[in-house]
Design a protein around this motif. Structure first.
Motif, PDB file in Angstrom:
ATOM      1  N   CYS A 149       0.804  -1.215   0.000  1.00 10.84           N
ATOM      2  CA  CYS A 149       0.000   0.000   0.000  1.00 10.84           C
ATOM      3  C   CYS A 149       0.843   1.274   0.000  1.00 10.84           C
ATOM      4  CB  CYS A 149      -0.916   0.010   1.225  1.00 10.84           C
ATOM      5  SG  CYS A 149      -2.201  -1.240   1.126  1.00 10.84           S
ATOM      6  N   PHE A 203      -3.265   4.863   3.694  1.00  9.61           N
ATOM      7  CA  PHE A 203      -2.081   4.743   4.558  1.00  9.61           C
ATOM      8  C   PHE A 203      -0.930   4.142   3.759  1.00  9.61           C
ATOM      9  CE2 PHE A 203      -4.601   0.908   4.829  1.00  9.61           C
ATOM     10  CZ  PHE A 203      -3.680  -0.119   4.757  1.00  9.61           C
ATOM     11  N   ARG A 236       5.204  -6.404   7.560  1.00  9.70           N
ATOM     12  CA  ARG A 236       4.263  -6.652   6.470  1.00  9.70           C
ATOM     13  C   ARG A 236       3.090  -5.690   6.521  1.00  9.70           C
ATOM     14  NH1 ARG A 236       1.414 -10.770   7.158  1.00  9.70           N
ATOM     15  NH2 ARG A 236       2.063 -11.215   9.274  1.00  9.70           N
ATOM     16  N   TYR A 237       3.109  -4.739   7.456  1.00 10.34           N
ATOM     17  CA  TYR A 237       1.966  -3.839   7.541  1.00 10.34           C
ATOM     18  C   TYR A 237       1.820  -3.088   6.216  1.00 10.34           C
ATOM     19  CZ  TYR A 237      -1.695  -0.834   9.140  1.00 10.34           C
ATOM     20  OH  TYR A 237      -2.908  -0.206   9.253  1.00 10.34           O
ATOM     21  N   GLY A 238       0.654  -3.152   5.628  1.00  9.60           N
ATOM     22  CA  GLY A 238       0.422  -2.507   4.340  1.00  9.60           C
ATOM     23  C   GLY A 238       0.597  -3.444   3.163  1.00  9.60           C
ATOM     24  N   LEU A 239       0.935  -4.664   3.422  1.00 10.85           N
ATOM     25  CA  LEU A 239       1.037  -5.651   2.350  1.00 10.85           C
ATOM     26  C   LEU A 239      -0.329  -6.317   2.170  1.00 10.85           C
ATOM     27  CD1 LEU A 239       2.726  -7.416   0.363  1.00 10.85           C
ATOM     28  CD2 LEU A 239       3.071  -8.986   2.269  1.00 10.85           C
ATOM     29  N   ILE A 240      -0.838  -6.303   0.965  1.00 13.79           N
ATOM     30  CA  ILE A 240      -2.113  -6.964   0.681  1.00 13.79           C
ATOM     31  C   ILE A 240      -1.841  -8.466   0.663  1.00 13.79           C
ATOM     32  CG2 ILE A 240      -3.973  -7.232  -1.013  1.00 13.79           C
ATOM     33  CD1 ILE A 240      -3.359  -4.285  -1.841  1.00 13.79           C
ATOM     34  N   ASP A 241      -2.391  -9.138   1.670  1.00 14.32           N
ATOM     35  CA  ASP A 241      -1.967 -10.498   1.985  1.00 14.32           C
ATOM     36  C   ASP A 241      -2.235 -11.508   0.880  1.00 14.32           C
ATOM     37  OD1 ASP A 241      -1.380  -9.693   4.720  1.00 14.32           O
ATOM     38  OD2 ASP A 241      -3.561  -9.610   4.958  1.00 14.32           O
ATOM     39  N   TYR A 292       2.580  -2.298  14.317  1.00 14.81           N
ATOM     40  CA  TYR A 292       1.438  -2.664  13.472  1.00 14.81           C
ATOM     41  C   TYR A 292       1.570  -4.054  12.852  1.00 14.81           C
ATOM     42  CZ  TYR A 292      -0.279   2.055  13.982  1.00 14.81           C
ATOM     43  OH  TYR A 292      -0.773   3.212  14.503  1.00 14.81           O
TER      44      TYR A 292
END
Lengths: 430, 449
Positions: B55, B75, B171-176, B207
């Motif tokens: 993201c 974000f 990994r915060y902001g990674l589209i899983d 996060y």
């Protein structure tokens, strides 16, 4: 009859279960963020306070606490679930294998687990609206074994559970959501999402009657899920339950193992057990004490203090008086003075109690008076106003008039004066 | 070797440099379909691109999936935020296989083409990231690997691709895709650039609970281990080039030994079970309600509505959702999902033991880059088998790096080096030493100074 419950209560935390949003907000969709909206890319982070409260609840329910708590994904598709899975616990649950004592019986607790609340669906005529303020609110699910055998036990259990939750700090005035499992002949019927205690009892009554009639007519109760309508005060079938639903549980790989057993919590008092213990120890009336302490922290505090000083009987009376005068937050030192006055046979007016609470001494003029003095005053009136006494059995106004005469002189409890006067008159007239 | 980042800082930028660079890059993008989103103007500074599943605040981030078109996150991913915080400039979102589902970079609309020869694939899933690195001189790519999505395209496009120890980069902001396997990593032209950027993006993040602070080591190993099971089914051309490479390394003082690792051949099924199980829950949110393509017909029941919304998932995404839903279903869960988890644990231990002895080295891919239509013609099982070398370190969370070691015609050949958890720096040191006297070839140098 066998009843088992799944009770959901919101935990008193400052933020939601996996983000920093407030769990309480008025304006719809204002307490939301990427995490509780389940936005692609956002990840959950566990609220340590929620875990701690959950451990405290599980301990108060005599559960074994798991060494390492963990979370799983429960997948189902519904508009109120933004990720299409709910983060919950099952085998990773904080507590298991506990019980709640209800009367002489133990209702076993299968599991106490943490989970997130879905969003709220607000149904309008033509459409529905979603409020995500509720999405991610920390819930504790408390699952019982089917050990509740009657409506009386159901009421008893709910009251015990609410008292325990109250002492952990849960806001018990917030609506509880309960799934009610009930079977009369072995076939289990689940009534989903009953809100509040009144509806729970009504649903149980209706379902008991419904199943009873089927059995009496020689029929067989169907295993199914039903829902309760508070307006109709009845349950309706929502779907047949031929096998357990398929949720495809997997570990939630965004979260880790959380040591739970090592979390320190304050011991939660079990009010009813304390009442029973005092009754055994000091011969006090267990029901009276329960009535005082089940949902009142201050009452329990003062009662324990009084019991510690060996003055439990006086303490019980004192607490009733304090509750009447809305002075439950009196501190221990002033409570001791109150017990001392009462121990000397003094009666305390409302003003006198307030003065004691404020730490002031109580003068006769402020309403502290000995019991003998009241008796003496009553005797004087009874002797001097024979006219009123003669009328008293036929005219209750006469009785009240005498009480009023006494109260004019002494600021004491009208109930006490009435009681004494009745006694005096009864003995006199015999 | 110095990093290109230091080199760039020191060099004078002539007037119109950024405008010219952006123009050249847009031309490249026309040719090779590298970016899903590019800015109108170029921010001054050293440029970094971001894989489309990571993201960026205010920039459409759809993981190159049609169903997620129009998703604009409010974000920045932690890695992006940290890059910006250290003065790097965001140049665009790079294309990828839809949600990361693919080995060749062809599972998306207008997929990237290999800049070395556009008839060939870039490799996937971080396809655009590798292509961007191959065409642009002063640039690093923030990419992501679940089962080999950095190593493979790095090898096919001739750049250095680094996948860190699982848990070192947030990994915060990674589209899983598959949360227990997804790792944000880096592609660059030099190992020194990777080290620089790794130090910027690694480190704990409140996060992302699975992200930790750990001291990263640079323990040099003198033993190079060839795992025999990983050397099965490798093309002859690749094998002989790799033999020459290991001989060269031996002459430089490395000891080359052969080992076998129990169960490593089961890594592919275990990986596809765990990754699809997790992916099928991650993709569950694209129902057309809160996320995913909205359909207009609200008169349908929920299930019909969800089905219609999900019809815009690509074929590979549908395959993985169905497979993943199956392997975690109650009746077969113990046979597949739980068994795969056990196998992962055993593999972590077995590989860990071998890695304490030395680096594991191998070709990155068993084949040379295929032509687009060849890759598209592979049946799924054959395609999945192409990941047989990149999957084991990814499944077990071991850090690994892919770097060019030879060329066959215009095409580079990539070697993959694996080491123990938290010994990430050793990989960059090894590849860095290799770069001292092996010059990487780049056909394009957009933005050179």
């Amino acid at each position: 009859m066998k009843i088992g419950l799944e009770v959901h209560v919101a935990l008193p935390t400052k933020s939601k279960l996996f983000c920093s949003c407030s769990p309480i907000a008025e304006e719809p969709n204002t307490a939301v963020c990427p995490i509780c909206l389940g936005m692609p890319g956002a990840k959950p982070m566990l609220n340590a306070e929620a875990l701690k409260i959950s451990v405290a609840i599980a301990r108060a329910l005599h559960c074994d606490i798991i060494d390492n708590a963990y979370f799983i994904r429960k997948v189902y598709f519904y508009p109120d679930l933004p990720k299409s899975y709910q983060i919950t616990q099952l085998d990773g649950a904080v507590g298991r294998g506990g019980y709640v004592r209800v009367g002489g019986k133990k209702v076993r607790i299968r599991r106490v687990q943490l989970e997130e609340d879905p969003a709220k669906v607000v149904r309008e005529d033509e459409y529905s609206l979603l409020d995500f303020n509720r999405s991610g609110v920390p819930l504790n699910e408390i699952v019982t074994e089917p050990d509740i055998g009657s409506e009386e036990e159901l009421r008893g259990f709910v009251s015990e559970l609410r008292s325990i939750l109250y002492y952990v700090g849960v806001d018990i005035d917030r609506e509880m959501k309960i799934d009610l499992n009930i079977s009369l002949d072995g076939e289990r019927v689940e009534i989903k999402n009953v809100t509040g205690i009144k509806n729970l009892i009504d649903a149980e009554r209706y379902e008991c009657k419904r199943q009873g009639e089927i059995i009496a007519a020689g029929g067989k109760v169907k295993t199914e899920t039903r829902s309760y309508s508070a307006e109709a005060m009845s349950t309706v079938s929502s779907r047949e339950k031929e096998s357990d639903e398929e949720y495809g549980f997997i570990y939630d790989p965004d979260l880790v193992m959380y040591p739970a057993n090592t979390i320190r919590t304050d011991e939660t008092p079990i009010a009813s057990e304390i009442a029973e213990r005092y009754s055994a120890q000091y011969g006090t009336n267990a029901e009276t004490v329960k009535e005082l302490v089940m949902f009142d922290r201050n009452a329990l505090r003062l009662l324990r203090h009084g019991a510690g000083n060996g003055k439990i009987g006086t303490a019980i009376n004192a607490i009733s008086m304090l509750r009447r005068t809305d002075a439950m937050d009196i501190d221990e030192k002033n409570f001791d003075r109150m017990l001392e006055y009462m121990g000397r046979g003094m009666l305390l007016s409302d003003d006198a109690i307030k003065a004691l609470k404020a730490g002031n001494d109580v003068e006769m003029s402020a309403g502290a008076v000995s019991a003998e003095e009241i008796d003496k005053a009553i005797m004087e009136v009874v002797e001097s106003r024979k006219d009123l006494v003669a009328e008293y059995s036929t005219n209750h106004k006469a009785f009240n008039f005498i009480v009023g005469l006494i109260l004019k002189k002494y600021k004491v409890s009208p109930r006490y004066v009435s009681e004494r006067l009745s006694k005096v008159l009864e003995t006199k007239l015999k | 070797m110095r990093s290109s980042i230091d080199e760039f800082e020191e060099k004078e930028k002539p007037d119109g440099y950024y405008e010219r660079t952006l123009k050249e890059l847009s031309d490249m993008n026309q040719k090779f379909h590298i970016f899903s989103r590019m800015p109108q103007s170029m921010e001054h500074g050293f440029q970094f691109s971001v894989k489309d599943n990571i993201c960026v605040d205010g920039v459409e981030s759809s993981a190159s999936a049609e169903i997620l078109e129009g998703y604009v996150p409010p974000f920045d991913a932690t890695a992006v935020e940290r890059m910006r915080g250290r003065g790097f400039s965001f140049i665009g979102k790079t294309k990828m296989d839809e949600f990361g589902f693919g080995t060749f970079g062809i599972n998306c609309a207008e997929h990237p083409l290999n800049p070395i020869n556009p008839e060939y694939v870039t490799g996937g899933s971080s396809a655009g990231a590798a292509a961007a690195t191959a065409v642009m001189k002063y640039h690093v790519a923030i990419a992501e690997s679940t089962g080999g999505s950095i190593s493979c395209p790095a090898a096919f496009c001739g750049v250095v691709g680094f996948t860190p120890t699982y848990g070192l980069v947030s990994r915060y902001g990674l589209i899983d895709y598959a949360n227990s396997l997804d790792k944000i990593g880096i592609m660059a032209r030099r190992s020194a650039d990777i080290r620089h950027v790794f130090d910027v993006i690694k480190g704990s993040d409140r996060y992302d609970t699975t992200c930790i602070d750990r001291e990263v080591n640079a323990d040099k190993r003198t033993k190079l281990i060839i795992v025999d099971q990983l050397m099965q089914n490798i093309d002859q051309a690749v094998l002989s080039a790799f033999d020459r490479f290991t001989s060269k390394l031996e002459s430089r003082g490395y000891e080359v030994v052969h080992r076998s690792i129990p169960f490593i051949e089961k890594a592919i099924p275990a990986y596809y079970i765990i990754s699809t199980a997790e992916a099928s829950t991650n993709l569950a949110k694209y129902t057309g309600f809160k996320y995913g393509k909205k359909t207009e017909d609200f008169s349908q029941g929920y299930n019909e509505f969800f089905t219609e919304a999900r019809s815009s998932l690509g074929t590979e995404a549908k395959r993985r959702v169905i497979l993943g839903t199956f392997v975690r279903s109650a009746s077969v869960k113990s046979k597949y999902y739980e068994k795969a988890l056990r196998l992962r644990r055993m593999l972590i231990e077995a590989m860990g033991n071998v890695l304490s002895e030395g680096f594991i080295i191998s070709p990155t891919m068993p084949i040379m880059p295929p032509k687009v239509e060849e890759a598209a013609g592979l049946d799924p099982v054959k395609a999945y088998s192409m990941d047989s070398i990149t999957v084991p370190p990814n499944l077990a969370g071991f850090p690994h790096i892919s770097f060019p070691y030879d060329y066959s015609g215009d095409f580079p050949m990539g070697a993959q080096l694996i080491t123990s958890h938290f010994n990430d720096y050793a990989l960059m040191d090894f590849a860095g030493a290799w770069e001292e006297d092996f010059e990487y070839r780049f056909k394009y140098n957009v933005g050179s100074l």
